[in-house]
Scaffold this active site. Structure first.
Site, PDB file in Angstrom:
ATOM      1  N   TYR A 273       7.307 -40.039   4.882  1.00 19.47           N
ATOM      2  CA  TYR A 273       8.287 -39.287   5.663  1.00 19.47           C
ATOM      3  C   TYR A 273       8.913 -40.124   6.767  1.00 19.47           C
ATOM      4  O   TYR A 273      10.023 -39.842   7.203  1.00 19.47           O
ATOM      5  CB  TYR A 273       7.665 -37.989   6.188  1.00 19.47           C
ATOM      6  CG  TYR A 273       7.705 -36.952   5.101  1.00 19.47           C
ATOM      7  CD1 TYR A 273       8.874 -36.258   4.827  1.00 19.47           C
ATOM      8  CD2 TYR A 273       6.617 -36.747   4.271  1.00 19.47           C
ATOM      9  CE1 TYR A 273       8.948 -35.355   3.785  1.00 19.47           C
ATOM     10  CE2 TYR A 273       6.683 -35.845   3.215  1.00 19.47           C
ATOM     11  CZ  TYR A 273       7.853 -35.154   2.983  1.00 19.47           C
ATOM     12  OH  TYR A 273       7.937 -34.283   1.933  1.00 19.47           O
ATOM     13  N   HIS A 428       3.026 -32.018   7.251  1.00 14.37           N
ATOM     14  CA  HIS A 428       2.811 -32.852   6.068  1.00 14.37           C
ATOM     15  C   HIS A 428       1.453 -33.551   6.091  1.00 14.37           C
ATOM     16  O   HIS A 428       1.156 -34.355   5.221  1.00 14.37           O
ATOM     17  CB  HIS A 428       3.936 -33.873   5.922  1.00 14.37           C
ATOM     18  CG  HIS A 428       5.230 -33.277   5.479  1.00 14.37           C
ATOM     19  ND1 HIS A 428       5.383 -32.707   4.240  1.00 14.37           N
ATOM     20  CD2 HIS A 428       6.426 -33.136   6.126  1.00 14.37           C
ATOM     21  CE1 HIS A 428       6.628 -32.245   4.134  1.00 14.37           C
ATOM     22  NE2 HIS A 428       7.262 -32.491   5.253  1.00 14.37           N
TER      23      HIS A 428
END
Length: 748
Positions: A273, A428
């Site tokens: 990410y 996440h």
């Protein structure tokens, strides 16, 4: 003279009457600038990599122009036609804008103008996307995140052709398309926009980019600082289980730049990410550098954006693929377009590190702007140096005090350990404190599963996260770390896990032959302390370096402990017997155990259990110091997975029951090779004869490794004092050892 004074006065009146507007500015000014474009044009035909990129992009854009402009009514998830078409549109428009500025061919400006007016005609009557899965539905796409992607790229396209449009055309686009678009992804969706998350970074950058093109100070303030009164409830959650709003947390681009990054440039959500977020971070940062240099975005938090590029490159294996920490898709690498952007901008606006040129050379493309030109010129002029990835310890958290990720490398990535002792990593994050993965060159030896998602593959849940991401990939047992009583760290509760992190005990890479990292976790299981120490060691009696792994556990009660090792390859041999069931059944009922088939169950036959496998032409052996009562479980993913969403991969799991204080000690040993071409097998057997825990108490833990020739090496860890100046003494099996620092090692 009087005319000049009157004009100046009128301009002042207009500025006062229209607070959204500041001084008039020239275009392009976001990524490309007037001076930058002139420099690019002067160098056309003189810089091979830049010229090749121009031709490649031209061929791609020309094909899209020939195809025609299609702006279909949205209906699909990612992977479907409408999603892909709108994505191709914004990517192509941005490239067409660069081509227009560089080649001065009006067909590219016309293409962008026609596309924008098609969107303008449809947007005012466009409802929210019909797919309802997202916590923040977009209009063009199923989630606001992708709408923000669109606006980030389209802002660049609009900037590139700004001066070719009439005032009436610009007003129409800005009033009917761009401002409503910016309002929709921000004011209308504060749960998406007003938080600290990679989604919000894209939203903030999108609003900020179009604000800079339109010279709109109100929108720019919203981009930088968020929405002041967003009406969000503190503690609300998104679809991933992450908090949308946390008490006391700021919002906007600067907050997203401040909080997720550590001072070392590590991004708390993990490299997958970070790779995704670096594009809006750097593109908007560059736009601010060009239009609002006084804001000093690149210099913010001690140049953390440019540090982030270096950190990200260091979180890749020998093939350039990012380590799949937290939600991370395997195979994502620095060859992705966002890393082309990152490398070029970091080179131009950092210190022009010549090592970055070697990455750009591998990428074999550059940005069509002044930073891409600078990189291409550096390569042309022979300034390239190899990018050297050494061992590194990256802190986590805005202040660098929330754990971290350590990467120990021996040689030219001959053996690479990735040790995670970080913070949760926002929504996440995975529940796996003190987990690790191991690589030999670019090959996984012991793996981290990554995410359960098939990105942009419509047949698999529309390309979105699958339910198995929560039921398997995020669980503790899915990782190479300790599971207690078949439960997850922090009971799998995000709000609890987000409050805690592991603590670094010692990191030392000063001796290339004995590199060590050690961390302590006391909150994952209340009442249980886990202290894991990992050392990458090159022993003179071994052909290759190996990994020593010591997990020391102290608990207030007796528990069942499971220690899995997720290997990749074909099982070759083991020194224990096991029974295989006729009917495969899940190992457990919840917390990831329901996805593991039990393929075999055995007991140790000696105090040193060995298990060998062949992976990609290389041999590996796991040697563990085991107890007579231990269970050895052979497991494989795939249970309770009727849609085959999980990979069918295996693990050896050591289960220790009815224990409070104990030590798991193991060595993962690469050795030898096999060639299917020559059919030659070299050094296929382990060099270890015995691994023993010879001492363990509150103060010290000691292990010995005896090789097949009878040579014994000793490793001793001070469990309570890691000071490099502390003197230690310990007597083990009648022999006295003295040393200074956290550990002692000898292979004599």
């Amino acid at each position: 003279m009087h005319l000049i004074k009157i004009t100046t006065l009128l301009l002042l009146v207009v500025t006062i009457a229209a607070p959204h507007l500041s001084q008039a500015q020239q275009h392009p000014n976001l990524i490309l600038t007037k001076d930058g474009v002139e420099k690019v044009r002067k160098n056309l035909g003189k810089v091979p990599l830049f010229d090749a990129t121009v031709q490649s992009v031209k061929q791609e854009v020309d094909a899209e122009i020939a195809f025609g402009i299609d702006t279909p009514i949205p209906k699909d998830f990612s992977g479907g036609y409408t999603h892909q078409r709108h994505k191709i549109n914004f990517l192509t428009a941005q490239k067409a804008g660069a081509l227009y500025q560089i080649l001065q061919d009006d067909k590219y400006a016309k293409y962008i103008r026609d596309m924008l007016f098609q969107y303008e005609a449809m947007y005012k009557d466009l409802p929210v996307h019909p797919q309802e899965r997202s916590y923040a539905r977009g209009k063009l796409f199923w989630q606001c995140l992708n709408d923000s992607n669109w606006l980030v790229y389209m802002s660049q396209a609009y900037d590139a052709i700004y001066d070719t449009l009439t005032k009436q055309e610009r007003d129409k686009l800005e009033n009917n398309l761009f401002r409503p678009f910016a309002d929709f992804i921000s004011i209308d969706n504060p749960q998406f926009y007003n938080r600290v998350h990679n989604h919000s970074t894209w939203g903030n950058a999108a609003v900020g980019m179009i604000a800079l093109v339109m010279n709109d100070e109100e929108l720019l303030h919203r981009a930088l600082y968020g929405i002041e009164d967003d009406g969000l409830e503190i503690g609300g959650k998104d679809n991933d289980g992450g908090f949308i709003k946390v008490a006391g947390q700021k919002a906007g681009f600067l907050a997203n730049l401040e909080d997720p990054f550590s001072p070392d440039g590590y991004y708390t959500e993990g490299p997958y990410y970070q790779r995704y977020a670096m594009y809006p971070f750097l593109i908007f940062g560059l736009a601010m550098h060009n239009v609002k240099p006084d804001m000093q975005v690149f210099e913010h938090k001690d140049n953390v954006l440019l540090k982030g590029v270096d950190a990200l490159l260091n979180l890749s294996d020998a093939d350039g693929e990012f380590f799949p920490l937290n939600d991370g898709q395997k195979g994502m690498s620095y060859y992705t377009a966002s890393l082309v952007t990152a490398v070029d901008i970091a080179y131009q606006y950092g210190n022009q590190n010549p090592q970055l040129l070697s990455i750009a050379q591998k990428q074999n493309e550059v940005l069509l702007d002044q930073s891409g030109l600078a990189v291409a010129i550096g390569i042309r002029d022979g300034k390239t140096q190899p990018f050297v990835k050494n061992s590194i310890n990256l802190s986590d958290g805005p202040d660098g005090k929330q754990g971290g990720v350590g990467v120990l490398r021996y040689g030219n990535e001959d053996l690479t350990l990735v040790f995670k002792y970080a913070a949760q990593g926002l929504s996440h994050g995975h529940y796996d404190k003190l987990s690790f993965s191991l690589y030999e060159k670019g090959d996984e030896v012991l793996q981290d599963y990554g995410l359960a998602r098939f990105v942009n593959i419509g047949q698999k849940g529309g390309g979105n996260y699958l339910k198995e991401n929560k039921t398997w990939a995020k669980t503790t047992i899915a990782h190479n770390t300790l599971s207690q009583n078949e439960t997850m760290h922090f009971a799998g509760k995000y709000e609890v896990a987000s409050k805690h992190h592991s603590d670094l005990y010692v990191y030392d890479d000063s001796n290339k032959n004995v590199q060590i990292i050690s961390a302590i976790e006391t909150n994952a299981y209340p009442g249980t302390k886990m202290h894991r120490t990992m050392a990458v060691i090159k022993n003179k009696s071994f052909d290759k370096p190996f990994l020593l792994d010591i997990m020391k556990i102290n608990s207030e009660q007796k528990n069942q402990y499971d220690m899995p090792f997720y290997y990749l390859g074909q099982v070759l041999s083991n020194n224990f017997s096991y029974d295989s069931p006729n009917i495969l059944k899940p190992l457990g009922n919840d917390n990831g155990y329901q996805h593991l088939y039990l393929e075999g169950k055995g007991k140790p036959s000696t105090s040193s259990t060995q298990f060998s496998w062949l992976g990609k032409g290389k041999y590996y052996t796991l040697t563990s110091a085991t107890e007579d009562s231990d269970e050895l479980l052979l497991t494989r993913m795939g249970a309770n997975d009727p849609e085959f969403n999980l990979r069918r991969e295996a693990a050896l799991m050591i289960r220790r029951k009815d224990s409070d204080n104990t030590v798991f000690a193991s060595v993962i040993e690469p050795h030898g090779s096999y060639s299917p071409v020559s059919e030659l097998s070299v050094n296929s057997n382990s060099n270890i004869a015995e691994l023993k825990v010879v001492h363990d108490d509150v103060n010290y833990t000691a292990v010995t490794i005896k090789d097949v020739k009878g040579q014994t090496s000793v490793f001793i860890l001070s469990n309570v004092n890691a000071s490099p100046s502390k003197q230690h003494k310990l007597k083990v099996d009648g022999k006295s050892y003295g040393w200074k620092g956290a550990y002692y090692y000898s292979d004599n």
